[in-house]
Design a protein around this motif. Structure first.
Motif, PDB file in Angstrom:
ATOM      1  N   ALA A 188       0.812  -1.219   0.000  1.00 47.56           N
ATOM      2  CA  ALA A 188       0.000   0.000   0.000  1.00 47.56           C
ATOM      3  C   ALA A 188       0.841   1.262   0.000  1.00 47.56           C
ATOM      4  O   ALA A 188       0.598   2.190  -0.773  1.00 47.56           O
ATOM      5  N   SER A 189       1.872   1.323   0.860  1.00 44.49           N
ATOM      6  CA  SER A 189       2.657   2.550   0.965  1.00 44.49           C
ATOM      7  C   SER A 189       3.426   2.832  -0.303  1.00 44.49           C
ATOM      8  O   SER A 189       3.486   3.970  -0.773  1.00 44.49           O
ATOM      9  N   HIS A 229      11.649   5.713  -2.357  1.00 46.16           N
ATOM     10  CA  HIS A 229      12.180   6.671  -1.380  1.00 46.16           C
ATOM     11  C   HIS A 229      11.856   6.252   0.057  1.00 46.16           C
ATOM     12  O   HIS A 229      12.172   6.977   0.993  1.00 46.16           O
ATOM     13  N   LEU A 230      11.207   5.126   0.225  1.00 43.29           N
ATOM     14  CA  LEU A 230      10.811   4.679   1.554  1.00 43.29           C
ATOM     15  C   LEU A 230      11.965   3.946   2.231  1.00 43.29           C
ATOM     16  O   LEU A 230      12.653   3.131   1.608  1.00 43.29           O
ATOM     17  N   TYR A 231      12.141   4.224   3.508  1.00 38.44           N
ATOM     18  CA  TYR A 231      13.302   3.722   4.242  1.00 38.44           C
ATOM     19  C   TYR A 231      13.501   2.219   4.092  1.00 38.44           C
ATOM     20  O   TYR A 231      14.589   1.748   3.744  1.00 38.44           O
ATOM     21  N   GLU A 232      12.440   1.440   4.340  1.00 34.13           N
ATOM     22  CA  GLU A 232      12.613  -0.016   4.352  1.00 34.13           C
ATOM     23  C   GLU A 232      13.029  -0.546   2.982  1.00 34.13           C
ATOM     24  O   GLU A 232      13.818  -1.500   2.893  1.00 34.13           O
ATOM     25  N   ASP A 285      20.773   8.069  -4.883  1.00 33.18           N
ATOM     26  CA  ASP A 285      20.126   9.328  -5.236  1.00 33.18           C
ATOM     27  C   ASP A 285      19.283   9.846  -4.070  1.00 33.18           C
ATOM     28  O   ASP A 285      18.779   9.080  -3.247  1.00 33.18           O
ATOM     29  N   ASP A 286      19.119  11.167  -4.020  1.00 36.83           N
ATOM     30  CA  ASP A 286      18.244  11.834  -3.037  1.00 36.83           C
ATOM     31  C   ASP A 286      18.621  11.523  -1.602  1.00 36.83           C
ATOM     32  O   ASP A 286      17.754  11.399  -0.731  1.00 36.83           O
ATOM     33  N   PRO A 318      13.161  11.665   3.577  1.00 39.09           N
ATOM     34  CA  PRO A 318      14.123  11.427   4.669  1.00 39.09           C
ATOM     35  C   PRO A 318      14.482   9.965   4.843  1.00 39.09           C
ATOM     36  O   PRO A 318      15.523   9.646   5.417  1.00 39.09           O
ATOM     37  N   GLY A 319      13.636   9.050   4.349  1.00 40.19           N
ATOM     38  CA  GLY A 319      13.956   7.630   4.468  1.00 40.19           C
ATOM     39  C   GLY A 319      15.220   7.259   3.726  1.00 40.19           C
ATOM     40  O   GLY A 319      15.960   6.363   4.144  1.00 40.19           O
TER      41      GLY A 319
END
Length: 324
Positions: free
Chosen positions: A87-88, A145-148, A170-171, A178-179
């Motif tokens: 979902a995320s 871009h999600l941490y996990e 990247d990023d 921020p992840g």
């Protein structure tokens, strides 16, 4: 999952005539760094393949493909139009990359290269099913871009890289993800990743020895007057920071499509002067001035000459009339 050949519909999409026509974020400083690292590895016959996780429209992939040797393999892994399966991640895909399609990537890539890279369409977590461990010399991570997910991508690439392979993240400092920053610096402090250099948007590191790369990079930077740099220290380890705002881009991949020639606009006709009294035409030399013209000249002379000369002229005119 893997498809090396594009479908025919890709050819119907707009064809870029230069790399800047391809949508994406790949700034001059990072083009210079990609170019430098890949050339440095080739000059030293460093063996290994290329890998990119997250391709968007193919801008950096096109650039990397132009620096690949003929005996190397280039693998690109991206979801493209596939569902993200959680979902995320699906929410992020719908928000940021709603227009992303595999056909657009393929059309862009084939505008610059004869063949597509090896494409893995799916989550970056499956890349180890398609790329052998210890086989990659240069990897670019620009997927979720999600941490996990970023943390998992870093751990996967650590196994895929050769001993002195280079990874680009990247990023790593963007405020909207921020992840990525958390996963990057966690890899530095807890996963053995050693920084080489950073630009405004990308982090360059290795699980090998960064000192030879940093030494060679500093020598190159010192020869470039158009690239600013400094050396900072993190936990007593050097880190090169650089910026290339005034530098020119390195050699660009050449598109097979020519830019449309610009048709020059026809010259505007000269405007006619506004209607008014016509200026007298110039008179050929030697022709006598008409009587009307002589009277005008006399009047002007009488107005501007000294009084004594004027009186002499008037007296001469009277005598001439009296003698008629």
């Amino acid at each position: 999952m893997t498809a090396p050949i594009a479908d025919q519909s890709a050819e119907q999409l707009p064809c870029p005539t230069r790399l800047s026509d391809v949508k994406g974020w790949f700034f001059t400083a990072d083009q210079l760094m990609f170019d430098w690292f890949l050339a440095h590895q080739q000059d030293r016959s460093v063996a290994g393949d290329l890998l990119e996780l997250g391709a968007y429209m193919g801008k950096s992939a096109i650039f990397m493909g132009a620096r690949m040797r003929s005996d190397e393999r280039f693998t690109v892994c991206d979801l493209f139009d596939s569902p993200a399966e959680d979902a995320s991640n699906s929410q992020e895909m719908n928000k940021s990359y709603a227009t992303l399609t595999r056909r657009a990537f393929e059309a862009n890539y084939l505008s610059f290269h004869d063949e597509l890279p090896s494409i893995v369409q799916g989550l970056s977590s499956v890349v180890r099913d398609h790329v052998a461990d210890d086989s990659v010399r240069f990897a670019h991570i620009d997927a979720s871009h999600l941490y996990e997910h970023v943390h998992g991508d870093i751990l996967s690439v650590r196994e895929l890289l050769t001993e002195d392979g280079v990874v680009v993240l990247d990023d790593y400092r963007a405020e909207h993800c921020p992840g990525v920053a958390a996963a990057t610096w966690q890899a530095v402090t807890g996963e053995g990743l050693r920084p080489i250099c950073i630009t405004g948007t990308k982090f360059y590191g290795t699980w090998g020895d960064p000192e030879p790369l940093q030494k060679a990079l500093l020598e190159w930077l010192q020869s470039r007057k158009d690239v600013w740099h400094e050396v900072q220290y993190i936990n007593d380890a050097p880190l090169i920071r650089l910026s290339a705002k005034s530098a020119k881009e390195p050699a660009q991949p050449v598109s097979r499509h020519k830019a449309k020639a610009t048709v020059p606009k026809p010259a505007r006709p000269a405007q006619r002067p506004a209607a008014g009294p016509k200026a007298p035409a110039s008179r050929p030399a030697g022709r006598p001035v008409p009587r009307a013209g002589r009277s005008v000249l006399r009047k002007v002379a009488l107005d501007v000459l000294p009084p004594i000369v004027t009186r002499a002229i008037v007296s001469a005119r009277r005598k001439a009339r009296a003698g008629r």
